[in-house]
Scaffold this motif. Structure first.
Motif, PDB file in Angstrom:
ATOM      1  N   HIS A 101      -1.843  14.947   0.115  1.00  0.00           N
ATOM      2  CA  HIS A 101      -0.997  13.998   0.840  1.00  0.00           C
ATOM      3  C   HIS A 101      -0.667  14.494   2.245  1.00  0.00           C
ATOM      4  O   HIS A 101      -0.601  13.701   3.188  1.00  0.00           O
ATOM      5  CB  HIS A 101       0.287  13.728   0.055  1.00  0.00           C
ATOM      6  N   ALA A 126       8.031  10.312  -0.765  1.00  0.00           N
ATOM      7  CA  ALA A 126       6.870  10.189   0.122  1.00  0.00           C
ATOM      8  C   ALA A 126       7.272  10.443   1.567  1.00  0.00           C
ATOM      9  O   ALA A 126       6.562  11.131   2.316  1.00  0.00           O
ATOM     10  CB  ALA A 126       6.243   8.805  -0.022  1.00  0.00           C
ATOM     11  N   SER A 150       1.055   7.293   7.341  1.00  0.00           N
ATOM     12  CA  SER A 150       1.711   8.109   6.326  1.00  0.00           C
ATOM     13  C   SER A 150       3.228   8.036   6.451  1.00  0.00           C
ATOM     14  O   SER A 150       3.879   7.224   5.790  1.00  0.00           O
ATOM     15  CB  SER A 150       1.220   9.553   6.417  1.00  0.00           C
ATOM     16  N   THR A 210       0.833  -1.205   0.000  1.00  0.00           N
ATOM     17  CA  THR A 210       0.000   0.000   0.000  1.00  0.00           C
ATOM     18  C   THR A 210       0.866   1.252   0.000  1.00  0.00           C
ATOM     19  O   THR A 210       0.615   2.205  -0.746  1.00  0.00           O
ATOM     20  CB  THR A 210      -0.929   0.013   1.230  1.00  0.00           C
ATOM     21  N   LYS A 228      -0.661  -2.311  -8.555  1.00  0.00           N
ATOM     22  CA  LYS A 228      -2.055  -2.148  -8.129  1.00  0.00           C
ATOM     23  C   LYS A 228      -2.926  -3.290  -8.645  1.00  0.00           C
ATOM     24  O   LYS A 228      -3.774  -3.820  -7.917  1.00  0.00           O
ATOM     25  CB  LYS A 228      -2.596  -0.809  -8.623  1.00  0.00           C
ATOM     26  N   GLU A 245       2.247   1.770  -3.448  1.00  0.00           N
ATOM     27  CA  GLU A 245       1.281   2.364  -4.375  1.00  0.00           C
ATOM     28  C   GLU A 245       1.178   3.873  -4.153  1.00  0.00           C
ATOM     29  O   GLU A 245       1.194   4.662  -5.111  1.00  0.00           O
ATOM     30  CB  GLU A 245      -0.093   1.722  -4.185  1.00  0.00           C
ATOM     31  N   ILE A 246       1.066   4.280  -2.894  1.00  0.00           N
ATOM     32  CA  ILE A 246       0.939   5.703  -2.570  1.00  0.00           C
ATOM     33  C   ILE A 246       2.185   6.465  -3.005  1.00  0.00           C
ATOM     34  O   ILE A 246       2.101   7.552  -3.586  1.00  0.00           O
ATOM     35  CB  ILE A 246       0.692   5.882  -1.059  1.00  0.00           C
ATOM     36  N   SER A 247       3.351   5.892  -2.749  1.00  0.00           N
ATOM     37  CA  SER A 247       4.615   6.551  -3.093  1.00  0.00           C
ATOM     38  C   SER A 247       4.762   6.725  -4.598  1.00  0.00           C
ATOM     39  O   SER A 247       5.157   7.796  -5.079  1.00  0.00           O
ATOM     40  CB  SER A 247       5.796   5.739  -2.545  1.00  0.00           C
ATOM     41  N   GLN A 261      -3.177  13.826   4.844  1.00  0.00           N
ATOM     42  CA  GLN A 261      -3.182  12.462   5.368  1.00  0.00           C
ATOM     43  C   GLN A 261      -2.332  12.324   6.633  1.00  0.00           C
ATOM     44  O   GLN A 261      -2.401  11.308   7.323  1.00  0.00           O
ATOM     45  CB  GLN A 261      -2.673  11.483   4.304  1.00  0.00           C
ATOM     46  N   TYR A 300       3.277   1.404 -10.909  1.00  0.00           N
ATOM     47  CA  TYR A 300       2.065   1.570 -10.102  1.00  0.00           C
ATOM     48  C   TYR A 300       0.914   0.742 -10.675  1.00  0.00           C
ATOM     49  O   TYR A 300       0.198   0.052  -9.939  1.00  0.00           O
ATOM     50  CB  TYR A 300       1.682   3.047 -10.061  1.00  0.00           C
ATOM     51  N   GLU A 357       2.363   6.775  -6.863  1.00  0.00           N
ATOM     52  CA  GLU A 357       1.357   7.712  -7.365  1.00  0.00           C
ATOM     53  C   GLU A 357       1.791   9.157  -7.112  1.00  0.00           C
ATOM     54  O   GLU A 357       1.668  10.024  -7.988  1.00  0.00           O
ATOM     55  CB  GLU A 357       0.007   7.440  -6.702  1.00  0.00           C
ATOM     56  N   LEU A 358       2.303   9.419  -5.924  1.00  0.00           N
ATOM     57  CA  LEU A 358       2.791  10.758  -5.584  1.00  0.00           C
ATOM     58  C   LEU A 358       3.952  11.155  -6.489  1.00  0.00           C
ATOM     59  O   LEU A 358       4.004  12.277  -7.015  1.00  0.00           O
ATOM     60  CB  LEU A 358       3.225  10.780  -4.118  1.00  0.00           C
TER      61      LEU A 358
END
Length: 229
Positions: free
Chosen positions: A34, A164, A205, A11, A101, A14-16, A37, A97, A18-19
């Motif tokens: 972000h 991130a 986060s 997870t 995902k 994925e967040i990293s 969060q 990503y 996308e950012l």
């Protein structure tokens, strides 16, 4: 090379990514979402949004300096990922990503066989080699994920985790020094950074991003014998 990630690390991955992709597309205003969060409660959220308007103005100036083609566009404007203005690292990040995902949907559903094929439409955006993801052993109510990739893909993933971690640690100037190397943009980013209240981190986060980064860095050091960053 390959790395095994636990569900929470996937997870964070994925967040990293996308950012990282958003920043390379010029979507600098994504930093606002972000950083929200990182809020622990409603009071810290109110502190963060207090200077949001000023920060967005400066983020737009930074974007226009980095991407002159977006001058006169709205504050939410950014380049499509396919455009030549987008750095190859941003495109590689989107490719990774998308693959991670898609595979993660299988890893998170124990009722679906772990070797189920994943079909992703479209061609790769970057000239980086594709990565390969497989579901690993079961952990709690999910499966871990094994990611096989070449060194340049690993570099992107490691960089994304570092970005991130910096964002969630409120170190905005370091983010743009890292990404652009432009002193003017970095100096404006310092103003943005100073407009953020330094509230405690939310576990989901900063700590998750750091956990991912530390694991990736450890694998990198074992593989190549030196720090990547």
């Amino acid at each position: 090379m390959h790395i095994m990630l636990e569900p929470a690390e996937v997870t964070a991955c994925e967040i990293s990514l996308e950012l990282y992709t958003d920043i390379f597309c010029g979507r600098y205003d994504c930093l606002e979402w972000h950083t929200y969060q990182s809020c622990n409660n409603s009071s810290s959220y109110k502190e963060v949004i207090k200077n949001s308007g000023f920060r967005r103005t400066f983020l737009r100036v930074m974007r226009d300096l980095a991407f002159p083609g977006l001058i006169c566009c709205g504050e939410n404007a950014a380049y499509e990922i396919e455009r030549s203005e987008v750095d190859e690292r941003g495109k590689a990040s989107r490719d990774m990503y998308t693959e991670i995902k898609a595979r993660n949907k299988i890893c998170r559903n124990l009722e679906v066989p772990s070797n189920t094929k994943v079909t992703i439409g479209g061609m790769l955006l970057s000239n980086y080699p594709p990565i390969a993801c497989t579901c690993g052993e079961k952990l709690h109510h999910n499966r871990c994920m094994m990611i096989h990739m070449e060194k340049n893909n690993f570099d992107v993933l490691l960089d994304a985790a570092a970005i991130a971690m910096l964002v969630y640690d409120w170190k905005i100037s370091e983010v743009f020094e890292f990404v652009t190397g432009n002193k003017i943009i970095r100096d404006i980013a310092q103003i943005v950074e100073d407009l953020y209240p330094k509230i405690p981190h939310r576990f989901g986060s900063y700590k998750e991003a750091k956990r991912l980064y530390d694991k990736l860095q450890d694998v990198y050091n074992k593989e190549y014998g030196k720090a990547a960053i």
